[in-house]
Design an enzyme around this catalytic site. Structure first.
Site, PDB file in Angstrom:
ATOM      1  N   CYS A 115       0.766  -1.298   0.142  1.00  0.00           N
ATOM      2  CA  CYS A 115      -0.205  -0.087  -0.058  1.00  0.00           C
ATOM      3  C   CYS A 115       0.954   1.282   0.062  1.00  0.00           C
ATOM      4  O   CYS A 115       0.350   2.327  -0.104  1.00  0.00           O
ATOM      5  CB  CYS A 115      -0.972  -0.037   1.267  1.00  0.00           C
ATOM      6  SG  CYS A 115      -2.070  -1.291   1.103  1.00  0.00           S
ATOM      7  N   HIS A 256      -2.937   7.217   2.627  1.00  0.00           N
ATOM      8  CA  HIS A 256      -3.335   6.136   2.078  1.00  0.00           C
ATOM      9  C   HIS A 256      -4.609   5.615   2.630  1.00  0.00           C
ATOM     10  O   HIS A 256      -4.990   5.746   3.695  1.00  0.00           O
ATOM     11  CB  HIS A 256      -2.353   4.863   2.231  1.00  0.00           C
ATOM     12  CG  HIS A 256      -2.945   3.414   1.900  1.00  0.00           C
ATOM     13  ND1 HIS A 256      -3.584   3.174   0.745  1.00  0.00           N
ATOM     14  CD2 HIS A 256      -3.091   2.490   2.474  1.00  0.00           C
ATOM     15  CE1 HIS A 256      -3.704   2.058   0.757  1.00  0.00           C
ATOM     16  NE2 HIS A 256      -3.813   1.507   1.847  1.00  0.00           N
ATOM     17  N   ASN A 286      -9.802   0.040  -0.613  1.00  0.00           N
ATOM     18  CA  ASN A 286      -8.428   0.293  -0.559  1.00  0.00           C
ATOM     19  C   ASN A 286      -8.137  -0.260  -1.852  1.00  0.00           C
ATOM     20  O   ASN A 286      -8.119  -1.487  -2.124  1.00  0.00           O
ATOM     21  CB  ASN A 286      -7.987  -0.620   0.453  1.00  0.00           C
ATOM     22  CG  ASN A 286      -6.383  -0.502   0.580  1.00  0.00           C
ATOM     23  OD1 ASN A 286      -5.763   0.144  -0.497  1.00  0.00           O
ATOM     24  ND2 ASN A 286      -5.845  -1.079   1.668  1.00  0.00           N
TER      25      ASN A 286
HETATM   26  N1  COA Z   1     -18.488  -8.532   8.748  1.00  0.00           N
HETATM   27  C1  COA Z   1     -18.729  -8.627  10.038  1.00  0.00           C
HETATM   28  N2  COA Z   1     -18.055  -9.140  10.721  1.00  0.00           N
HETATM   29  C2  COA Z   1     -16.571  -9.182  10.625  1.00  0.00           C
HETATM   30  C3  COA Z   1     -16.210  -8.923   9.369  1.00  0.00           C
HETATM   31  C4  COA Z   1     -16.964  -8.486   8.411  1.00  0.00           C
HETATM   32  N3  COA Z   1     -16.824  -8.200   7.256  1.00  0.00           N
HETATM   33  N4  COA Z   1     -14.851  -9.185   9.102  1.00  0.00           N
HETATM   34  C5  COA Z   1     -14.537  -9.636  10.613  1.00  0.00           C
HETATM   35  N5  COA Z   1     -15.525  -9.711  11.274  1.00  0.00           N
HETATM   36  C6  COA Z   1     -15.616 -10.102  12.929  1.00  0.00           C
HETATM   37  C7  COA Z   1     -14.703 -11.010  13.140  1.00  0.00           C
HETATM   38  O1  COA Z   1     -14.877 -12.370  12.775  1.00  0.00           O
HETATM   39  C8  COA Z   1     -14.686 -10.743  14.671  1.00  0.00           C
HETATM   40  O2  COA Z   1     -15.339 -11.693  14.982  1.00  0.00           O
HETATM   41  P1  COA Z   1     -15.511 -12.477  16.414  1.00  0.00           P
HETATM   42  O3  COA Z   1     -15.275 -11.303  17.400  1.00  0.00           O
HETATM   43  O4  COA Z   1     -16.605 -13.104  16.620  1.00  0.00           O
HETATM   44  O5  COA Z   1     -14.100 -13.246  16.344  1.00  0.00           O
HETATM   45  C9  COA Z   1     -15.039  -9.333  14.677  1.00  0.00           C
HETATM   46  O6  COA Z   1     -15.805  -8.800  13.468  1.00  0.00           O
HETATM   47  C10 COA Z   1     -13.865  -8.443  14.992  1.00  0.00           C
HETATM   48  O7  COA Z   1     -12.962  -8.901  14.394  1.00  0.00           O
HETATM   49  P2  COA Z   1     -11.569  -7.947  14.258  1.00  0.00           P
HETATM   50  O8  COA Z   1     -10.715  -8.389  13.181  1.00  0.00           O
HETATM   51  O9  COA Z   1     -11.231  -7.605  15.904  1.00  0.00           O
HETATM   52  O10 COA Z   1     -12.345  -6.690  13.725  1.00  0.00           O
HETATM   53  P3  COA Z   1     -11.406  -5.071  13.474  1.00  0.00           P
HETATM   54  O11 COA Z   1     -12.182  -3.859  14.116  1.00  0.00           O
HETATM   55  O12 COA Z   1      -9.928  -5.288  13.730  1.00  0.00           O
HETATM   56  O13 COA Z   1     -11.475  -4.782  11.859  1.00  0.00           O
HETATM   57  C11 COA Z   1     -10.289  -5.074   9.802  1.00  0.00           C
HETATM   58  C12 COA Z   1     -11.255  -5.794  10.784  1.00  0.00           C
HETATM   59  C13 COA Z   1      -9.678  -6.150   8.935  1.00  0.00           C
HETATM   60  C14 COA Z   1     -11.458  -4.230   9.061  1.00  0.00           C
HETATM   61  C15 COA Z   1      -9.197  -4.008  10.589  1.00  0.00           C
HETATM   62  O14 COA Z   1      -8.461  -4.791  11.485  1.00  0.00           O
HETATM   63  C16 COA Z   1      -8.518  -3.379   9.453  1.00  0.00           C
HETATM   64  O15 COA Z   1      -8.959  -2.516   8.868  1.00  0.00           O
HETATM   65  N6  COA Z   1      -7.267  -3.839   9.525  1.00  0.00           N
HETATM   66  C17 COA Z   1      -6.131  -3.318   8.751  1.00  0.00           C
HETATM   67  C18 COA Z   1      -6.494  -3.867   7.247  1.00  0.00           C
HETATM   68  C19 COA Z   1      -5.656  -2.829   6.402  1.00  0.00           C
HETATM   69  O16 COA Z   1      -5.777  -1.658   6.414  1.00  0.00           O
HETATM   70  N7  COA Z   1      -4.980  -3.634   5.202  1.00  0.00           N
HETATM   71  C20 COA Z   1      -4.442  -2.918   4.388  1.00  0.00           C
HETATM   72  C21 COA Z   1      -3.038  -2.690   4.747  1.00  0.00           C
HETATM   73  S1  COA Z   1      -2.490  -1.252   4.198  1.00  0.00           S
END
Ligand code: COA
Length: 331
Positions: A115, A256, A286
């Site tokens: 990214c 970003h 993204n």
């Molecule tokens: N819809 C509903 N629930 C979802 C989901 C979705 N699309 N994706 C994950 N969940 C659930 C998980 O399974 C988890 O459930 P559980 O508590 O029963 O295990 C819960 O939501 C929380 O998951 P978590 O991973 O803690 O969520 P989060 O708030 O961290 O959000 C991301 C997940 C991926 C959106 C977040 O971590 C993120 O944005 N990370 C950075 C990713 C990124 O920027 N990538 C590119 C790099 S530049």
């Protein structure tokens, strides 16, 4: 003699027309519009059709750039493409873009920085302009993330979209400062949190790698999120402090677009009001190397960017890679 500076003299973004909305995703995986908007801030993303590759999006972005800021493509002497979804392992996407645009006499190469791809391509292009050797540099970020997205993995498929953007870099005139400074850092320990294991020399494509879904994005979202929030603040503060500035001096913050919460957390830390922060993740998701030039285009469209503005750009991505660039907008 004063330093030769590089300046951005044009920008354009391109996204393919096909939309994938949160409502579509609700039918594909166990998710909701509400969850995606609240946790990430995305409502829809654009996806390329089958057979449309990173070079095609890049070419469209360059065509839009030429239409908006007319210049003779034959004068381009360097093409730098940031991408992690090249059309093929080789030739480089820069070679494919050069050929498709018919630019007769130029040099070029690709940059792989996840990214941070556009930012790192920009860093490279800037150095070549500052050296005095190259005078018209196309810096492109282009990614077809849908080509490596598992649309059964709800934690990943909601995030990514396809898109591209291009800027033209040229030498700044006497007394103009253009790109002011850049900082960047790689920390390979983060490789384990965001990667695509299949298709490279470690795990060449085979039936087994496909069966094991190794050609998809593998992401530990929590760890990526934590690192991104910490590192984006650190890099932006570093480039500002190096130049005797604070967030209050920034007219426009272009980050970003990975997660709305990462951008707003950085802005808050820097003491920047949200009206100076460009956020278009809701529309595009993204797009990896495409986000920053697409956000520059949004900033211009929303009249949040004008000649003379101090602009802060930042990215964090797979690798881990990170960086921040400070510039004065030139047009
Ligand atoms: N819809 C509903 N629930 C979802 C989901 C979705 N699309 N994706 C994950 N969940 C659930 C998980 O399974 C988890 O459930 P559980 O508590 O029963 O295990 C819960 O939501 C929380 O998951 P978590 O991973 O803690 O969520 P989060 O708030 O961290 O959000 C991301 C997940 C991926 C959106 C977040 O971590 C993120 O944005 N990370 C950075 C990713 C990124 O920027 N990538 C590119 C790099 S530049």
């Amino acid at each position: 003699m004063s330093r030769l500076a590089a300046k951005i003299t044009g920008v354009a973004g391109y996204v393919p027309p096909r939309l994938l909305t949160n409502a579509d995703l609700e039918k594909m995986v166990d998710t909701t519009d509400e969850w995606i908007m609240e946790r990430v801030g995305i409502r829809e993303r654009h996806l390329a059709d089958k057979g449309v590759a990173a070079s095609d999006l890049a070419v469209e972005a360059v065509k839009k750039l030429v239409a908006a800021h007319p210049f003779d493509l034959q004068t381009v002497d360097l093409i730098v493409v940031g991408t992690v979804t090249p059309d093929m392992m080789y030739p480089s996407t820069a070679c494919l873009v050069q050929h498709k645009l018919g630019i007769a006499n130029t040099w070029g190469f690709d940059v792989s920085a996840g990214c941070s791809g556009f930012l790192y391509a920009l860093n490279a292009g800037v150095k070549f302009v500052e050296s005095g050797q190259y005078k018209k540099v196309l810096v492109i970020g282009s990614d077809v993330n849908s080509s490596m997205t598992d649309y059964t993995d709800r934690a990943v498929c909601i995030i990514f979209g396809d898109g591209a953007g291009a800027v033209l870099l040229e030498p700044a005139g006497e007394g103009e400062d253009g790109i002011i400074d850049q900082v960047a850092q790689i920390e390979g320990v983060g490789g384990q949190f965001l990667y695509m294991p299949g298709g490279g020399s470690l795990n060449p494509a085979s039936h087994a790698t496909v069966d094991q879904k190794m050609h998809y994005i593998h992401q530990d979202g929590k760890n990526v999120f934590k690192y991104a929030v910490k590192k984006m603040a650190e890099m932006t503060e570093r480039v500002l402090a190096k130049n005797g500035l604070t967030g209050k001096d920034v007219d426009c913050f272009i980050a970003h677009q990975a997660n709305r919460r990462i951008i707003t957390a950085t802005a808050e830390r820097l003491g920047m009001p949200l009206d100076k922060v460009i956020i278009n993740i809701e529309q595009y998701g993204n797009t990896t190397a495409g986000t920053i030039p697409l956000a520059m285009q949004t900033a211009l469209e929303e009249k949040k960017l004008k000649k003379g503005d101090i602009v802060l750009i930042a990215a964090v991505g797979a690798g881990f890679t990170s960086g921040a660039t400070l510039l004065r907008w030139a047009y």
